[in-house]
Motif scaffolding. Sequence first.
Motif, mmCIF file in Angstrom:
data_model
loop_
_atom_site.group_PDB
_atom_site.id
_atom_site.type_symbol
_atom_site.label_atom_id
_atom_site.label_comp_id
_atom_site.label_asym_id
_atom_site.label_seq_id
_atom_site.Cartn_x
_atom_site.Cartn_y
_atom_site.Cartn_z
ATOM 1 N N VAL A 219 -0.751 -13.392 -0.311
ATOM 2 C CA VAL A 219 -0.915 -12.026 0.184
ATOM 3 C C VAL A 219 -1.877 -12.046 1.364
ATOM 4 O O VAL A 219 -2.945 -12.656 1.296
ATOM 5 C CB VAL A 219 -1.454 -11.086 -0.922
ATOM 6 C CG1 VAL A 219 -1.737 -9.695 -0.363
ATOM 7 C CG2 VAL A 219 -0.481 -11.014 -2.084
ATOM 8 N N THR A 220 -1.478 -11.404 2.439
ATOM 9 C CA THR A 220 -2.335 -11.236 3.611
ATOM 10 C C THR A 220 -2.931 -9.836 3.541
ATOM 11 O O THR A 220 -2.186 -8.869 3.375
ATOM 12 C CB THR A 220 -1.517 -11.402 4.908
ATOM 13 O OG1 THR A 220 -0.928 -12.699 4.919
ATOM 14 C CG2 THR A 220 -2.381 -11.199 6.139
ATOM 15 N N ILE A 221 -4.253 -9.744 3.646
ATOM 16 C CA ILE A 221 -4.893 -8.427 3.617
ATOM 17 C C ILE A 221 -5.451 -8.127 5.002
ATOM 18 O O ILE A 221 -6.256 -8.892 5.549
ATOM 19 C CB ILE A 221 -5.989 -8.335 2.542
ATOM 20 C CG1 ILE A 221 -5.367 -8.608 1.165
ATOM 21 C CG2 ILE A 221 -6.661 -6.960 2.588
ATOM 22 C CD1 ILE A 221 -6.311 -8.516 0.003
ATOM 23 N N LEU A 222 -4.977 -7.027 5.551
ATOM 24 C CA LEU A 222 -5.385 -6.568 6.871
ATOM 25 C C LEU A 222 -6.134 -5.256 6.713
ATOM 26 O O LEU A 222 -5.686 -4.375 5.976
ATOM 27 C CB LEU A 222 -4.157 -6.337 7.759
ATOM 28 C CG LEU A 222 -3.139 -7.473 7.856
ATOM 29 C CD1 LEU A 222 -1.896 -7.006 8.612
ATOM 30 C CD2 LEU A 222 -3.762 -8.687 8.520
ATOM 31 N N TYR B 127 -7.291 1.517 -5.778
ATOM 32 C CA TYR B 127 -7.285 0.061 -5.610
ATOM 33 C C TYR B 127 -6.323 -0.619 -6.580
ATOM 34 O O TYR B 127 -5.561 -1.515 -6.193
ATOM 35 C CB TYR B 127 -8.691 -0.518 -5.814
ATOM 36 C CG TYR B 127 -9.706 0.005 -4.840
ATOM 37 C CD1 TYR B 127 -9.680 -0.394 -3.510
ATOM 38 C CD2 TYR B 127 -10.699 0.894 -5.243
ATOM 39 C CE1 TYR B 127 -10.617 0.082 -2.603
ATOM 40 C CE2 TYR B 127 -11.639 1.369 -4.349
ATOM 41 C CZ TYR B 127 -11.594 0.964 -3.028
ATOM 42 O OH TYR B 127 -12.514 1.446 -2.139
ATOM 43 N N GLU B 128 -6.362 -0.218 -7.840
ATOM 44 C CA GLU B 128 -5.550 -0.867 -8.865
ATOM 45 C C GLU B 128 -4.069 -0.737 -8.548
ATOM 46 O O GLU B 128 -3.314 -1.698 -8.683
ATOM 47 C CB GLU B 128 -5.862 -0.303 -10.258
ATOM 48 C CG GLU B 128 -7.250 -0.644 -10.774
ATOM 49 C CD GLU B 128 -8.384 0.184 -10.149
ATOM 50 O OE1 GLU B 128 -8.123 1.261 -9.550
ATOM 51 O OE2 GLU B 128 -9.541 -0.261 -10.233
ATOM 52 N N ALA B 129 -3.641 0.448 -8.139
ATOM 53 C CA ALA B 129 -2.225 0.657 -7.819
ATOM 54 C C ALA B 129 -1.797 -0.199 -6.637
ATOM 55 O O ALA B 129 -0.710 -0.784 -6.637
ATOM 56 C CB ALA B 129 -1.962 2.139 -7.534
ATOM 57 N N ALA B 130 -2.653 -0.310 -5.621
ATOM 58 C CA ALA B 130 -2.324 -1.132 -4.450
ATOM 59 C C ALA B 130 -2.227 -2.608 -4.825
ATOM 60 O O ALA B 130 -1.294 -3.308 -4.410
ATOM 61 C CB ALA B 130 -3.368 -0.923 -3.351
ATOM 62 N N ILE B 131 -3.170 -3.093 -5.626
ATOM 63 C CA ILE B 131 -3.164 -4.497 -6.048
ATOM 64 C C ILE B 131 -1.951 -4.773 -6.927
ATOM 65 O O ILE B 131 -1.269 -5.808 -6.765
ATOM 66 C CB ILE B 131 -4.476 -4.853 -6.773
ATOM 67 C CG1 ILE B 131 -5.666 -4.718 -5.823
ATOM 68 C CG2 ILE B 131 -4.413 -6.254 -7.369
ATOM 69 C CD1 ILE B 131 -5.573 -5.481 -4.523
ATOM 70 N N ASP B 132 -1.635 -3.860 -7.844
ATOM 71 C CA ASP B 132 -0.442 -4.027 -8.683
ATOM 72 C C ASP B 132 0.820 -4.073 -7.826
ATOM 73 O O ASP B 132 1.728 -4.862 -8.087
ATOM 74 C CB ASP B 132 -0.340 -2.894 -9.711
ATOM 75 C CG ASP B 132 -1.375 -3.010 -10.824
ATOM 76 O OD1 ASP B 132 -2.016 -4.102 -10.957
ATOM 77 O OD2 ASP B 132 -1.542 -2.029 -11.579
ATOM 78 N N ALA B 133 0.880 -3.229 -6.803
ATOM 79 C CA ALA B 133 2.038 -3.212 -5.908
ATOM 80 C C ALA B 133 2.157 -4.526 -5.145
ATOM 81 O O ALA B 133 3.262 -5.052 -4.961
ATOM 82 C CB ALA B 133 1.949 -2.044 -4.924
ATOM 83 N N ARG C 56 -14.014 -4.546 -1.404
ATOM 84 C CA ARG C 56 -13.196 -4.621 -2.619
ATOM 85 C C ARG C 56 -11.920 -5.423 -2.355
ATOM 86 O O ARG C 56 -11.548 -6.295 -3.150
ATOM 87 C CB ARG C 56 -12.858 -3.207 -3.100
ATOM 88 C CG ARG C 56 -11.855 -3.133 -4.242
ATOM 89 C CD ARG C 56 -12.457 -3.579 -5.578
ATOM 90 N NE ARG C 56 -11.477 -3.571 -6.642
ATOM 91 C CZ ARG C 56 -11.268 -2.549 -7.460
ATOM 92 N NH1 ARG C 56 -11.981 -1.435 -7.349
ATOM 93 N NH2 ARG C 56 -10.347 -2.630 -8.390
ATOM 94 N N PHE C 57 -11.235 -5.150 -1.261
ATOM 95 C CA PHE C 57 -10.019 -5.903 -0.959
ATOM 96 C C PHE C 57 -10.335 -7.363 -0.638
ATOM 97 O O PHE C 57 -9.547 -8.256 -0.944
ATOM 98 C CB PHE C 57 -9.207 -5.237 0.151
ATOM 99 C CG PHE C 57 -8.387 -4.076 -0.337
ATOM 100 C CD1 PHE C 57 -7.409 -4.250 -1.311
ATOM 101 C CD2 PHE C 57 -8.593 -2.801 0.161
ATOM 102 C CE1 PHE C 57 -6.648 -3.177 -1.772
ATOM 103 C CE2 PHE C 57 -7.836 -1.724 -0.298
ATOM 104 C CZ PHE C 57 -6.864 -1.910 -1.261
ATOM 105 N N ASN C 58 -11.497 -7.621 -0.056
ATOM 106 C CA ASN C 58 -11.923 -9.008 0.186
ATOM 107 C C ASN C 58 -12.076 -9.749 -1.145
ATOM 108 O O ASN C 58 -11.654 -10.896 -1.281
ATOM 109 C CB ASN C 58 -13.231 -9.029 0.978
ATOM 110 C CG ASN C 58 -13.627 -10.410 1.413
ATOM 111 O OD1 ASN C 58 -12.933 -11.068 2.181
ATOM 112 N ND2 ASN C 58 -14.763 -10.885 0.925
#
Length: 168
Positions: free
Chosen positions: A77-80, A155-161, A66-68
């Motif tokens: 944005v860097t996703i680790l 997921y939505e809250a993290a992406i919005d943040a 999902r994060f990918n």
Amino acid sequence: MAKVTFKGNSITLLGNEVKVGDKAPNFTVLANDLSPVTLEDSKGTVRVISVVPSLDTGVCDQQTRRFNEEAANLEGVTILTVSVDLPFAQKRWCGAAGIERVQTLSDHRELSFGEAYGVAIKELRLLTRAVFVVDKNDQVTYVEYVPEATNHPNYEAAIDAAKSALVG
């Protein structure tokens, strides 16, 4: 400390709980090629740090995929994704899953990340499920310790943040 369960059982989290407004703790983990990676390596970008117990489980697999997918719409944005899976296993999993926008990192050697972010599970030597957003100035802007480690994060809250941190 955050109260978290794993399959309904209480667990003990090692390290310090991270809160919104904190300076993000540094850490040293291993990339898939065994090179060390620190928070400083992605300085100047917004970071979404997705923490999973093991990529070889259903929810962790789905979370990383999902994060990918979300990464395609998050320029700057860097996703680790951090787990205690061995770097070799992470590399194999990423190849099989077609993961190219998320960097998987292994905390198996020292639990440096797990203890710095308060996500190391004492009883299992795994990391509990969590998501952190760190802005360009290393300020923590979002924290979610998922109350039941086998459940999905928000997921939505993290992406919005992450999006808010880009403009903030």
